[in-house]
Design a protein around this motif. Structure first.
Motif, PDB file in Angstrom:
ATOM      1  N   ARG A 165       0.832  -1.206   0.000  1.00 16.49           N
ATOM      2  CA  ARG A 165       0.000   0.000   0.000  1.00 16.49           C
ATOM      3  C   ARG A 165       0.862   1.250   0.000  1.00 16.49           C
ATOM      4  O   ARG A 165       0.579   2.230  -0.690  1.00 16.49           O
ATOM      5  N   PHE A 166       1.923   1.197   0.795  1.00 13.12           N
ATOM      6  CA  PHE A 166       2.831   2.335   0.896  1.00 13.12           C
ATOM      7  C   PHE A 166       3.442   2.632  -0.476  1.00 13.12           C
ATOM      8  O   PHE A 166       3.476   3.769  -0.943  1.00 13.12           O
ATOM      9  N   SER A 167       3.884   1.572  -1.121  1.00 11.51           N
ATOM     10  CA  SER A 167       4.514   1.731  -2.426  1.00 11.51           C
ATOM     11  C   SER A 167       3.512   2.236  -3.454  1.00 11.51           C
ATOM     12  O   SER A 167       3.829   3.074  -4.294  1.00 11.51           O
ATOM     13  N   LYS A 168       2.272   1.737  -3.339  1.00 11.50           N
ATOM     14  CA  LYS A 168       1.240   2.178  -4.271  1.00 11.50           C
ATOM     15  C   LYS A 168       0.948   3.658  -4.059  1.00 11.50           C
ATOM     16  O   LYS A 168       0.778   4.412  -5.011  1.00 11.50           O
TER      17      LYS A 168
ATOM     18  N   LEU B 282      -1.145 -17.096  -2.304  1.00 11.44           N
ATOM     19  CA  LEU B 282      -0.125 -18.136  -2.181  1.00 11.44           C
ATOM     20  C   LEU B 282       1.222 -17.623  -2.689  1.00 11.44           C
ATOM     21  O   LEU B 282       2.249 -17.773  -2.025  1.00 11.44           O
ATOM     22  N   ILE B 283       1.190 -16.974  -3.845  1.00  9.44           N
ATOM     23  CA  ILE B 283       2.443 -16.482  -4.421  1.00  9.44           C
ATOM     24  C   ILE B 283       3.078 -15.452  -3.492  1.00  9.44           C
ATOM     25  O   ILE B 283       4.285 -15.461  -3.255  1.00  9.44           O
ATOM     26  N   ARG B 284       2.229 -14.600  -2.901  1.00  8.57           N
ATOM     27  CA  ARG B 284       2.773 -13.598  -1.985  1.00  8.57           C
ATOM     28  C   ARG B 284       3.384 -14.274  -0.760  1.00  8.57           C
ATOM     29  O   ARG B 284       4.476 -13.918  -0.318  1.00  8.57           O
ATOM     30  N   ALA B 285       2.673 -15.284  -0.241  1.00 10.23           N
ATOM     31  CA  ALA B 285       3.174 -15.955   0.962  1.00 10.23           C
ATOM     32  C   ALA B 285       4.516 -16.633   0.676  1.00 10.23           C
ATOM     33  O   ALA B 285       5.430 -16.576   1.496  1.00 10.23           O
ATOM     34  N   ILE B 286       4.637 -17.248  -0.501  1.00  8.94           N
ATOM     35  CA  ILE B 286       5.904 -17.912  -0.822  1.00  8.94           C
ATOM     36  C   ILE B 286       6.998 -16.858  -0.976  1.00  8.94           C
ATOM     37  O   ILE B 286       8.107 -17.009  -0.482  1.00  8.94           O
ATOM     38  N   ARG B 287       6.657 -15.762  -1.677  1.00  6.25           N
ATOM     39  CA  ARG B 287       7.668 -14.741  -1.930  1.00  6.25           C
ATOM     40  C   ARG B 287       8.113 -14.061  -0.649  1.00  6.25           C
ATOM     41  O   ARG B 287       9.286 -13.777  -0.447  1.00  6.25           O
TER      42      ARG B 287
ATOM     43  N   THR C  73       8.168  -5.202  -3.399  1.00  3.62           N
ATOM     44  CA  THR C  73       6.712  -5.118  -3.444  1.00  3.62           C
ATOM     45  C   THR C  73       6.195  -5.751  -4.722  1.00  3.62           C
ATOM     46  O   THR C  73       6.939  -6.316  -5.505  1.00  3.62           O
ATOM     47  N   ARG C  74       4.881  -5.607  -4.889  1.00  4.17           N
ATOM     48  CA  ARG C  74       4.240  -6.141  -6.085  1.00  4.17           C
ATOM     49  C   ARG C  74       4.806  -5.523  -7.358  1.00  4.17           C
ATOM     50  O   ARG C  74       4.691  -6.100  -8.434  1.00  4.17           O
ATOM     51  N   TYR C  75       5.395  -4.344  -7.239  1.00  3.54           N
ATOM     52  CA  TYR C  75       5.854  -3.668  -8.453  1.00  3.54           C
ATOM     53  C   TYR C  75       7.092  -4.299  -9.067  1.00  3.54           C
ATOM     54  O   TYR C  75       7.553  -3.892 -10.124  1.00  3.54           O
ATOM     55  N   MET C  76       7.627  -5.318  -8.390  1.00  2.00           N
ATOM     56  CA  MET C  76       8.719  -6.084  -8.983  1.00  2.00           C
ATOM     57  C   MET C  76       8.273  -6.708 -10.298  1.00  2.00           C
ATOM     58  O   MET C  76       9.078  -7.088 -11.127  1.00  2.00           O
ATOM     59  N   HIS C  77       6.947  -6.807 -10.475  1.00  2.00           N
ATOM     60  CA  HIS C  77       6.461  -7.456 -11.703  1.00  2.00           C
ATOM     61  C   HIS C  77       6.831  -6.667 -12.945  1.00  2.00           C
ATOM     62  O   HIS C  77       6.900  -7.221 -14.031  1.00  2.00           O
TER      63      HIS C  77
END
Lengths: 109, 642
Positions: B219-222, B348-353, B287-291
């Motif tokens: 959220r912070f990054s967003k 799941l992907i977030r938890a693994i990452r 964060t998610r923005y690594m995508h």
């Protein structure tokens, strides 16, 4: 002697008061639906592995409750996990999960 | 002639520079680490194909999915516009900004105008330095005709161009085109931002019933990302109100400002802009923005032919990090509507990452029907099923040599040249399917060998789905051996689970078809003649047959030939799982029933009398309901043979 598929077992006595039910209790925690089992044997009747070899989930259940767990893992390895047992179970026991958890417990996982 | 270098600099560019350098170093470090983690097969794929013709489709897909986002558009147009405006808009801002600063610097260098250079040095915070001993500024002032100017173009010039170049360079011809264009692009990005805010408040208009619950850092990054462009716009507007160097939009806003009042704000706004950029860049790798970057690399690796193995490899790391946590996978998940199952692909992907607790990951991993809805929905096309299987790897309890009792199994001598029919384990619980298939074989005059009539060996897929890879391969070896021994010409199977296994996991040298395809062929070749009954049917696409194998049309053709199929709301790749899929071992009967009921509701809404499916597992699941008539497609055909 000819193998008729059945035989007479040697007489043996088991003191159920001294049975180690530790694994069974832990298993029930992991798969509570197991408590509903009334040992009707539908699972064993429909089992794919049972068609080929001596593999009997009902027997495994009994052994588990009696704490005779020495040979259970070798028995359970025969399972192909096809899931027919779970589908036919009239008590809604999640047998596939049960078998996986039994193997995990027997291997200290 | 004195050579004088000019470079734009103000301390506010430091956060931006430091932030981007940190981001680049972390990303590179991670990528190198993951490439080192590649398995031997993946390495050989990389060595063989890294520069083959396959990079052309890869580059096209990178443009299509990394910038234009066709897949999101296909999902929902508004959602597509939102992401495209942000990604493609920002990309164009960078590209056009770089072109603008490049053209400006080139024209300045050609112009060699000492007076303008002096202006830049005095107002625009450019620094002049030369290798000569004399002070560059004095040289500029005193010998304007005797200098050779050399403007530098550091990275930050494009980002902060309006701050450093206040007045248009004399020879920069298309300056106003650029400034208007940059304003237009900024508006384009604002469109994306507005839609993103709308999505946060009301995601349904973008076709998303549920969205991801993000973690604090995401959220912070967003928030930082959302602040970047408004701050840039404000800073540019304030600069425009002071110097009049904006485009159509910044100038319009600049007109509202009083230059005297906003003068003091200029530097702080540019500083905020730089700091927010830095925050976004530094948090990006975590964060998610690594995508943003990882997705491009994933597309490349996938296109050159890399696949997942049974273990966590570098490719898995790229897959995990390419997830943008958009949450598109959540809606389709049949477990989403049942409370207590926050197990969707994104979580799941977030938890693994994020390396959550092992017990948390284990629960998430096993609690999945493997119906494949998420994999179909994923705009990044992450192979989530493979990731889940890797995570399910059973390790020590996945033993070898379990099935020695199968060794004595042999194929019968009379199977030679026949069609092998494999009903699958589940077909033993649905004898109607098997007897119907026998009837069809006989009616069409096909000589067949029923492989698992008395006793059948499981195909191994239920085991491999649960991470018992050794055990599964043992069963596969035995089945392959039997099929090879039999010298059958073709394998027909009634169970989509087996079908997918035989096609994807086995390496058989005879054709494998599902019985729906087989019947479809028989009918179209005229070998099987059928009646069209008046029965109103609704076809349920089994997960493994539809999403798994892409077989949608043959069953529909067959069903249309023998009955009156009704239109089902959620069908084909959107079909709802029957809830009893073997993929999930932990789901209790109660929750399975809930999923099943949702599927049944979807099918019965069509006004059909009979639910028709092509999977013994689904049939059994629907039969559990005891409310409506459920039949397999083979049974309907067998009833209507002329």
């Amino acid at each position: 002697m000819k193998d008729f598929g059945f035989a007479i077992e040697k007489p043996r006595a088991l003191d159920l008061d001294k049975a180690d039910r530790n694994l069974y209790v832990r298993l029930l925690k992991r798969e509570p639906s197991f408590a509903r089992c009334f040992q009707c044997g539908m699972c064993s009747a429909t089992c794919s592995a049972r068609n080929f070899t001596d593999y009997n989930i009902r027997r495994i259940h009994t052994l588990m409750r009696q704490g005779q767990t020495q040979e259970l893992d070798a028995m359970l390895q025969k399972c192909m996990l096809c899931g027919k047992c779970t589908l036919v179970c009239p008590r809604g026991v999640n047998l596939r999960h049960l078998i996986i958890q039994m193997r995990k417990l027997l291997n200290n996982e | 002639m004195h050579k004088i270098n000019l470079i734009p600099y103000n301390s506010f560019v430091l956060p931006f520079i430091v932030g981007s350098v940190i981001m680049l170093i972390i990303c590179l470090w991670k990528y190198i680490k993951w490439i080192k983690m590649f398995s031997p097969e993946q390495r050989s794929v990389l060595r063989k194909n890294w520069l083959s013709w396959k990079i052309f489709p890869a580059v096209w897909e990178m443009i299509r999915e990394g910038l234009l986002h066709f897949r999101i558009f296909r999902r929902n147009v508004v959602l597509g516009i939102m992401h495209q405006a942000y990604a493609f808009g920002w990309f164009l801002l960078i590209v056009v900004g770089a072109m603008e600063s490049m053209t400006a610097v080139r024209s300045l260098n050609q112009d060699n105008n000492a007076r303008f250079a002096m202006e830049l040095v005095e107002n625009g915070e450019w620094f002049a330095y030369s290798n000569d001993d004399a002070s560059s500024v004095e040289l500029l002032k005193e010998q304007p005709d005797n200098v050779k100017l050399h403007y530098k173009r550091p990275l930050h010039l494009a980002i902060f161009y309006r701050y450093f170049v206040h007045s248009t360079p004399p020879q920069f011809k298309n300056a106003h085109v650029y400034s208007h264009l940059m304003d237009g692009l900024l508006l384009y990005v604002f469109l994306g931002l507005t839609l993103a805010i709308v999505k946060m408040l009301y995601s349904r208009i973008m076709g998303m019933r549920s969205t991801t619950k993000h973690t604090i850092i995401d959220r912070f990054s967003k928030f930082a990302l959302w602040m970047i462009f408004p701050l840039r716009f404000l800073a540019e507007s304030v600069t425009a109100s002071l110097y009049g160097n904006g485009g159509f939009c910044t100038m319009a806003v600049a007109g509202l400002f009083d230059p005297v009042i906003v003068k003091g704000m200029e530097l702080s706004l540019w500083t905020f802009y730089s700091v927010v950029l830095a925050i976004f860049f530094v948090t990006l790798p975590f964060t998610r923005y690594m995508h943003i970057f990882t997705e491009l690399l994933l597309i490349y690796f996938r296109r050159i032919g890399m696949t997942e193995t049974e273990h966590k490899t570098g490719y898995s790391m790229f897959q995990l990090n390419a997830c943008s946590r958009c949450g598109i996978c959540i809606d389709g998940c049949p477990l989403n509507s049942i409370p207590g199952h926050k197990v969707q692909a994104v979580y799941l992907i977030r938890a693994i990452r994020m390396q959550d607790r092992a017990s948390v990951i284990r629960t998430m991993t096993s609690d999945c029907l493997m119906c494949g809805q998420c994999a179909i929905a994923c705009p990044v096309q992450i192979d989530i099923t493979a990731l889940r299987k890797i995570q399910r790897n059973k390790g020590v309890i996945d033993t070898k040599g379990n099935y020695s009792y199968l060794q004595s199994m042999r194929s019968p001598f009379n199977a030679v040249g026949r069609v092998a029919y494999f009903g699958g384990c589940m077909s033993h619980l649905t004898p109607g399917i098997v007897s119907s298939m026998e009837k069809i074989f006989n009616a069409a005059g096909v000589k067949y060998w029923h492989m698992d009539k008395e006793a059948g060996i499981c195909c191994g897929r239920p085991l491999s789905q649960q991470g018992f890879f050794n055990q599964a391969s043992e069963l596969r070896e035995k089945n392959s051996e039997l099929i090879k021994q039999s010298e059958a010409t073709m394998l027909v199977t009634s169970c989509p689970i087996c079908y997918q296994s035989f096609v994807k996991e086995y390496n058989l040298d005879i054709p494998v078809v599902h019985h729906t395809e087989f019947i479809d062929n028989l009918i179209s070749e005229g070998k099987l003649r059928v009646n069209r009954s008046q029965l109103r049917t609704a076809y349920h696409d089994p997960c493994e047959l539809g999403r798994g194998m892409g077989v949608y049309d043959p069953p529909r053709r067959v069903l249309a030939a023998v009955s009156m199929p009704q239109k089902v709301k959620m069908e084909r790749e959107n079909s709802i799982c029957c809830g009893f899929n073997l993929g999930n071992t932990v789901l209790g009967l109660g929750d399975q029933t809930k999923v099943r009921n949702a599927a049944v509701k979807n099918l019965t809404q069509s006004g059909a009398e009979t639910i028709v499916t092509a999977c013994p597992m689904c049939k059994k699941a629907f039969l559990h309901n005891n409310r409506q008539s459920v039949r397999d497609i083979a049974e309907i055909v067998a009833d209507n043979i002329i």
